[in-house]
Scaffold this motif. Structure first.
Motif, short mmCIF file in Angstrom:
data_model
loop_
_atom_site.label_atom_id
_atom_site.label_comp_id
_atom_site.label_asym_id
_atom_site.label_seq_id
_atom_site.Cartn_x
_atom_site.Cartn_y
_atom_site.Cartn_z
N HIS A 28 -8.44 21.63 53.24
CA HIS A 28 -8.34 20.33 53.39
C HIS A 28 -8.99 20.66 55.16
O HIS A 28 -8.72 21.52 56.10
CB HIS A 28 -7.47 19.56 54.18
CG HIS A 28 -6.96 18.50 54.64
ND1 HIS A 28 -7.73 17.55 53.79
CD2 HIS A 28 -5.93 18.21 55.73
CE1 HIS A 28 -7.76 16.85 54.96
NE2 HIS A 28 -7.08 16.29 55.69
N THR A 30 -11.70 17.05 57.09
CA THR A 30 -12.86 15.71 57.99
C THR A 30 -14.23 15.68 58.41
O THR A 30 -13.86 16.70 59.17
CB THR A 30 -11.59 14.07 58.35
OG1 THR A 30 -10.37 15.24 58.29
CG2 THR A 30 -12.52 13.64 58.78
N LEU A 35 -14.50 11.25 56.33
CA LEU A 35 -14.47 11.28 54.41
C LEU A 35 -13.30 12.47 55.32
O LEU A 35 -13.55 14.63 55.10
CB LEU A 35 -15.73 11.84 54.03
CG LEU A 35 -15.00 11.61 52.73
CD1 LEU A 35 -14.58 10.37 52.03
CD2 LEU A 35 -16.45 12.10 51.98
N ARG A 36 -12.35 12.29 53.64
CA ARG A 36 -11.06 13.41 54.43
C ARG A 36 -11.57 14.57 52.66
O ARG A 36 -12.09 13.76 51.61
CB ARG A 36 -9.64 13.28 54.31
CG ARG A 36 -9.25 12.45 55.89
CD ARG A 36 -8.04 12.02 54.67
NE ARG A 36 -7.73 10.50 53.83
CZ ARG A 36 -7.11 10.90 52.69
NH1 ARG A 36 -6.16 11.68 52.60
NH2 ARG A 36 -6.69 9.24 52.60
N VAL A 37 -11.37 15.70 53.00
CA VAL A 37 -11.59 16.41 52.09
C VAL A 37 -10.60 17.76 51.71
O VAL A 37 -10.22 18.32 52.62
CB VAL A 37 -13.36 17.70 52.19
CG1 VAL A 37 -13.80 18.17 51.55
CG2 VAL A 37 -14.19 16.37 53.11
N TYR A 38 -10.81 17.93 50.20
CA TYR A 38 -9.14 18.81 49.47
C TYR A 38 -10.65 19.30 48.67
O TYR A 38 -10.93 18.92 47.64
CB TYR A 38 -8.31 18.06 48.90
CG TYR A 38 -7.53 16.45 50.07
CD1 TYR A 38 -6.74 17.36 50.98
CD2 TYR A 38 -8.89 15.90 50.52
CE1 TYR A 38 -5.94 16.77 51.82
CE2 TYR A 38 -7.49 15.28 50.74
CZ TYR A 38 -6.71 15.73 51.85
OH TYR A 38 -5.60 14.49 52.93
N LEU A 210 -11.20 9.86 50.31
CA LEU A 210 -11.54 11.43 50.38
C LEU A 210 -11.80 11.77 49.23
O LEU A 210 -12.55 11.46 48.23
CB LEU A 210 -10.17 11.40 50.26
CG LEU A 210 -9.19 11.47 48.84
CD1 LEU A 210 -9.06 13.09 47.93
CD2 LEU A 210 -7.51 11.15 48.95
N SER A 230 -20.82 12.47 52.60
CA SER A 230 -20.63 11.77 53.51
C SER A 230 -21.06 11.19 53.95
O SER A 230 -21.40 9.95 54.28
CB SER A 230 -19.27 12.27 54.56
OG SER A 230 -19.38 11.88 55.69
N GLY A 389 -3.97 14.94 47.80
CA GLY A 389 -5.02 13.92 49.20
C GLY A 389 -4.94 11.99 49.27
O GLY A 389 -4.47 11.78 50.09
N LYS A 392 -1.30 11.90 51.15
CA LYS A 392 -0.79 12.93 51.72
C LYS A 392 0.35 13.31 51.44
O LYS A 392 0.71 13.09 52.22
CB LYS A 392 -1.02 11.46 52.97
CG LYS A 392 -2.86 11.49 53.02
CD LYS A 392 -2.19 10.17 54.49
CE LYS A 392 -3.54 9.65 55.12
NZ LYS A 392 -3.80 8.99 55.84
#
Length: 436
Positions: A28, A30, A35-38, A210, A230, A389, A392
């Protein structure tokens, strides 16, 4: 183009179970744009799945019910000057699959592509056009609007749909979760293209979303992809939290006349949410009560012992805020009262005693080892990662799932059901019978 449906919470948990011994390792970070990334590497097949999830479900509709669904549905109806047919042809020519979906909490856009350099680049570039430059063509909007209205008309002839909508309305009242995801005839007719554009501009932004990446790309490639995605999104702002859900203070019964030989029955109350302290305990208990099909206690008591219904089920549907706990069945109209009494008796006894040792052991084995391994399908894994994600959840959620299930006791389950389930304050919806 393929239209995928988000997995129901119950199915999601069931599928998670087999990963306990070989769970995907989730990384993980950002992006610079928020933008949050998994990311999960899966080099076994030359495939890649991307899933972009936004806090843009029907709970964000406000007074314009159906807005989130139509906005999401219109993304691939025309983008960057390309028509829906042209977009479809271009995705198909490179073997790529576009997908989109909505639920009460989420709006999602996905891509599946092979990882050959030329094809992957073409697929990602086209996907980003759909994502960042939707045209929302007026003609296509009118067509989608009409199809939605036809669907709403059809639901009036479907007792299951009538019951479900009445159940959520009675359960949540004016809370956003009480609104219909596909709107009402009045709300859909009132929507304009500008409404869809405004919704898209507010919620389809980096800080409100995300990106889940699963496939044959290494960490460096995944980081580059994430920055590429993003970069086409405005930074924007995260959506405000959905209002808290208020528990029911009294029992409610809703009867809907319908010319059928059977009554469609829903019974339930406010349940739990993702990350809830009682999450695993309630899930495990429900597996015994009504979530395990023909081996569940409800099925044995209602169908096997009394023949009151062909099937009966129960489930918790946890969401960002408190979701629903629901029991559903169908029975002959003249057996409605008897069936309801049996359901309530079974629930009451389960609250007091919890599962038997045999039921608990069987359900634990069923959950942790009785389902086929499904990690071979990257498109499924990317949905699971997206859910982790979005809500959370801990990144080791899959690794710890089996241990938490196996550690549960009868006493813990009975305690959780006693604290969280209130049989005297439930919504009961009955579809069937005449006005009397």
């Amino acid at each position: 183009m393929l239209k995928k449906i988000l997995l129901a919470p119950l199915v999601l948990l069931v599928v998670f179970a087999p990963f306990a011994h070989a769970a995907p390792q989730i990384e993980h970070w950002t992006t610079a744009n928020g933008l949050r990334v998994y990311y999960v590497p899966a080099p076994e097949l030359p495939m890649m799945d991307l899933r972009l999830v936004f806090d843009a479900g029907s709970a964000r509709d406000g007074t314009k019910q159906g807005l989130a669904m139509l906005a999401n549905d219109m993304l691939n109806k025309g983008a960057a000057g390309l028509s829906e047919d042209q977009l479809t042809e271009q995705f198909e020519s490179i073997g790529a699959v576009f997908s989109s979906s909505t639920s009460k909490d989420m709006g999602a856009v996905g891509l599946r592509t092979i990882t050959l350099a030329k094809e992957q680049k073409a697929a990602v570039d086209l996907w980003l056009k759909v994502l960042s430059k939707p045209d929302f063509p007026q003609k296509d909007f009118e067509r989608v609007q009409k199809l939605t209205l036809v669907g709403l008309q059809a639901e009036k002839q479907d007792p299951a749909s009538l019951g479900s909508k009445a159940f959520y309305k009675a359960l949540y009242g004016d809370h956003p979760y009480g609104q219909s995801e596909n709107g009402t005839e009045e709300s859909i007719q009132a929507l304009k293209v500008d409404d869809l554009k405004a919704f898209y501009q507010q919620y389809y932004v980096a800080k409100n979303g995300l990106l889940a990446i699963v496939g044959a790309v290494d960490r460096k490639q995944a980081e580059a992809l994430a920055e590429q995605v993003s970069a086409v999104l405005p930074a924007g702002e995260a959506a405000a939290p959905i209002p808290e859900v208020k528990p029911l203070t009294e029992a409610k019964t809703v009867k809907i006349p319908y010319p059928s030989a059977q009554s469609h029955i829903l019974v339930g109350q406010i349940g739990n949410k993702r990350g809830d302290d009682d999450y695993f305990t309630l899930y495990m208990g429900n597996q015994v009560l009504g979530g395990s099909g023909f081996t569940s206690r409800l099925m044995k008591e209602v169908r096997n012992d009394r023949g009151l219904s062909y099937s009966v089920y129960s489930y918790f549907a946890p969401m960002a805020q408190l979701g629903a706990f629901e029991i559903g069945l169908q029975t002959k109209q003249e057996q409605t009262a008897e069936a309801l009494k049996v359901v309530r008796d079974v629930l009451g006894k389960f609250q007091k005693e919890g599962p038997t040792d045999e039921e608990l052991e069987a359900s634990k084995k069923d959950i942790t080892g009785g389902f086929p391994l499904r990690t071979a399908n990257n498109s499924q894994i990317v949905e699971y990662v997206g859910v982790i994600g979005f809500y959370k959840l801990p990144l080791d959620y899959l690794d710890t799932f089996t241990g938490k299930i196996n550690a549960l006791t009868r006493e813990q389950i009975a305690d959780a059901f006693t604290r969280r389930v209130q049989p005297d304050k439930m919504v009961t919806v009955i579809v069937g019978g005449d006005e009397k």
